[in-house]
Scaffold this motif. Structure first.
Motif, PDB file in Angstrom:
ATOM      1  N   THR A   1       0.826  -1.203   0.000  1.00  0.00           N
ATOM      2  CA  THR A   1       0.000   0.000   0.000  1.00  0.00           C
ATOM      3  C   THR A   1       0.863   1.257   0.000  1.00  0.00           C
ATOM      4  O   THR A   1       0.582   2.232  -0.707  1.00  0.00           O
ATOM      5  CB  THR A   1      -0.944   0.015   1.218  1.00  0.00           C
ATOM      6  OG1 THR A   1      -1.792  -1.134   1.169  1.00  0.00           O
ATOM      7  CG2 THR A   1      -1.801   1.259   1.236  1.00  0.00           C
ATOM      8  N   LEU A   2       1.927   1.247   0.797  1.00  0.00           N
ATOM      9  CA  LEU A   2       2.845   2.390   0.829  1.00  0.00           C
ATOM     10  C   LEU A   2       3.543   2.570  -0.516  1.00  0.00           C
ATOM     11  O   LEU A   2       3.700   3.697  -1.002  1.00  0.00           O
ATOM     12  CB  LEU A   2       3.882   2.196   1.938  1.00  0.00           C
ATOM     13  CG  LEU A   2       3.369   2.262   3.375  1.00  0.00           C
ATOM     14  CD1 LEU A   2       4.472   1.898   4.352  1.00  0.00           C
ATOM     15  CD2 LEU A   2       2.807   3.645   3.703  1.00  0.00           C
TER      16      LEU A   2
ATOM     17  N   ASP B   1       5.800  12.091  -1.725  1.00  0.00           N
ATOM     18  CA  ASP B   1       7.216  11.953  -1.382  1.00  0.00           C
ATOM     19  C   ASP B   1       7.407  11.170  -0.086  1.00  0.00           C
ATOM     20  O   ASP B   1       8.346  10.402   0.064  1.00  0.00           O
ATOM     21  CB  ASP B   1       7.865  13.329  -1.237  1.00  0.00           C
ATOM     22  CG  ASP B   1       7.890  14.104  -2.545  1.00  0.00           C
ATOM     23  OD1 ASP B   1       7.843  13.455  -3.609  1.00  0.00           O
ATOM     24  OD2 ASP B   1       7.942  15.343  -2.502  1.00  0.00           O
ATOM     25  N   VAL B   2       6.509  11.414   0.877  1.00  0.00           N
ATOM     26  CA  VAL B   2       6.535  10.701   2.158  1.00  0.00           C
ATOM     27  C   VAL B   2       5.163  10.094   2.382  1.00  0.00           C
ATOM     28  O   VAL B   2       4.150  10.796   2.314  1.00  0.00           O
ATOM     29  CB  VAL B   2       6.884  11.643   3.324  1.00  0.00           C
ATOM     30  CG1 VAL B   2       6.801  10.901   4.658  1.00  0.00           C
ATOM     31  CG2 VAL B   2       8.268  12.246   3.142  1.00  0.00           C
ATOM     32  N   CYS B   3       5.118   8.793   2.644  1.00  0.00           N
ATOM     33  CA  CYS B   3       3.847   8.099   2.864  1.00  0.00           C
ATOM     34  C   CYS B   3       3.885   7.442   4.244  1.00  0.00           C
ATOM     35  O   CYS B   3       4.785   6.637   4.523  1.00  0.00           O
ATOM     36  CB  CYS B   3       3.597   7.063   1.779  1.00  0.00           C
ATOM     37  SG  CYS B   3       3.539   7.777   0.113  1.00  0.00           S
TER      38      CYS B   3
ATOM     39  N   LEU C   1       7.382   5.370   4.074  1.00  0.00           N
ATOM     40  CA  LEU C   1       8.075   5.331   2.785  1.00  0.00           C
ATOM     41  C   LEU C   1       8.588   6.715   2.433  1.00  0.00           C
ATOM     42  O   LEU C   1       7.859   7.710   2.532  1.00  0.00           O
ATOM     43  CB  LEU C   1       7.133   4.826   1.692  1.00  0.00           C
ATOM     44  CG  LEU C   1       7.759   4.700   0.300  1.00  0.00           C
ATOM     45  CD1 LEU C   1       7.306   3.430  -0.402  1.00  0.00           C
ATOM     46  CD2 LEU C   1       7.438   5.919  -0.576  1.00  0.00           C
ATOM     47  N   LEU C   2       9.866   6.780   2.039  1.00  0.00           N
ATOM     48  CA  LEU C   2      10.498   8.022   1.592  1.00  0.00           C
ATOM     49  C   LEU C   2      10.950   7.849   0.153  1.00  0.00           C
ATOM     50  O   LEU C   2      11.634   6.877  -0.157  1.00  0.00           O
ATOM     51  CB  LEU C   2      11.723   8.356   2.456  1.00  0.00           C
ATOM     52  CG  LEU C   2      11.522   8.450   3.972  1.00  0.00           C
ATOM     53  CD1 LEU C   2      12.867   8.648   4.644  1.00  0.00           C
ATOM     54  CD2 LEU C   2      10.561   9.571   4.328  1.00  0.00           C
TER      55      LEU C   2
END
Length: 304
Positions: free
Chosen positions: A110-111, A117-119, A132-133
């Motif tokens: 999903t991420l 950009d960031v999740c 995530l990055l």
């Protein structure tokens, strides 16, 4: 390419220190997270830890990259160390903490499918980990010098972020602070039956497999056999023996070595070594796909 960064060093608000070797189910927290990333298809995995914290034997056997930081550093220092190493080596990185080991494969996917950009994952209104990055925000995080950790680095920049709702209580569990993770272990993906195999190539001797492949990858990236061995948690003597066995069985040099000089010397792969790596990667990927199909065919009554 997606990479994974497992943070196992850095001060937190809690006084008690979490051990990456702490058992969760039948395996340690660090093994659980590493295996989950591998099942998710992520091959480039980096662990940042205190040099005395993680057994070298574990690091080399799991074919991951091991980076060390000061035991007195902040959590953000560990993240920065990992991002510096991964810069230009991946398009995005999933950052996880060793004391939050129970997130799911579905959360990882999903991420990866999210588009900012960031999740950051959220369960019932509470944000958790991993996050995530994407690569275009690495520099902003690395250059941040404030005192508010990763959250401060994100807020101080123009980085776009997205809260991603997931049905995964595991993003909130902290093995150090509670025992709720134990209730999740039985149903966690790593506890389910699956096929796994370590493909090795042989002539008179076995000379190439996951460990040797990982060693060549790191030599290609770092330009040094010594540095590659250090990042794998492997002694230089063992690394040199792995290369010698490859050369003996292949009948051709695997490395071109430059001694000393202004550049400090180093090693680079020969064309034969690069061809061996490419063939192994393609073969391993295709073989794994077929293996899972065969596994489902013969074990369907057991795994259902």
């Amino acid at each position: 390419m997606t990479a994974a960064l497992i943070i196992s060093a850095g001060r937190t608000e809690r006084k008690d220190r979490f051990s990456p070797e702490r058992q969760i189910g039948k395996i340690s927290a660090i093994e659980r997270i590493t295996l989950l990333f591998k099942v998710a298809g992520i091959q480039r995995i980096v662990v940042v830890a205190d040099e005395q914290e993680l057994p070298q034997k574990f690091v080399s056997s799991m074919n991951i990259v091991f980076l060390t930081v000061s035991a007195n550093g902040e959590m953000l220092d560990s993240i920065k160390q990992g991002l510096r190493y991964l810069h230009n080596k991946c398009s995005e990185v999933i950052v996880s903490y060793v004391d939050v080991p129970m997130f799911s494969l579905e959360t990882i996917q999903t991420l990866m499918d999210a588009d900012e950009d960031v999740c950051i994952p959220s369960y019932k209104g509470h944000c958790g980990h991993p996050i995530l990055l994407r690569e275009n925000c690495f520099e902003d995080i690395i250059s941040y010098s404030g005192a508010d950790g990763l959250k401060g680095a994100i807020e101080a920049s123009a980085i776009r972020r997205k809260i991603v709702e997931v049905d995964d209580e595991g993003i909130l569990t902290e093995a150090q602070a509670s025992t709720s993770y134990e209730n999740l272990a039985a149903d966690h993906e790593i506890s389910k039956m699956r096929a796994s195999v370590r493909i090795k190539i042989s002539k008179e001797k076995e000379f190439y497999g996951p460990g040797a492949h990982h060693l060549l990858q790191l030599i290609e990236e770092l330009g040094s056999l010594s540095n590659a061995c250090q990042h794998m948690g492997m002694s230089y003597t063992k690394g040199r023996k792995v290369i010698s066995t490859m050369e003996e069985q292949m009948g051709t040099p695997m490395l071109e070595t430059q001694q000393g000089g202004k550049t400090g010397g180093g090693s680079r792969l020969t064309e034969e070594a690069k061809k061996l790596m490419a063939c192994y990667s393609a073969f391993q990927q295709e073989a794994d796909t077929l293996l899972q199909e065969i596994f489902k065919k013969h074990f369907s009554e057991i795994i259902e």
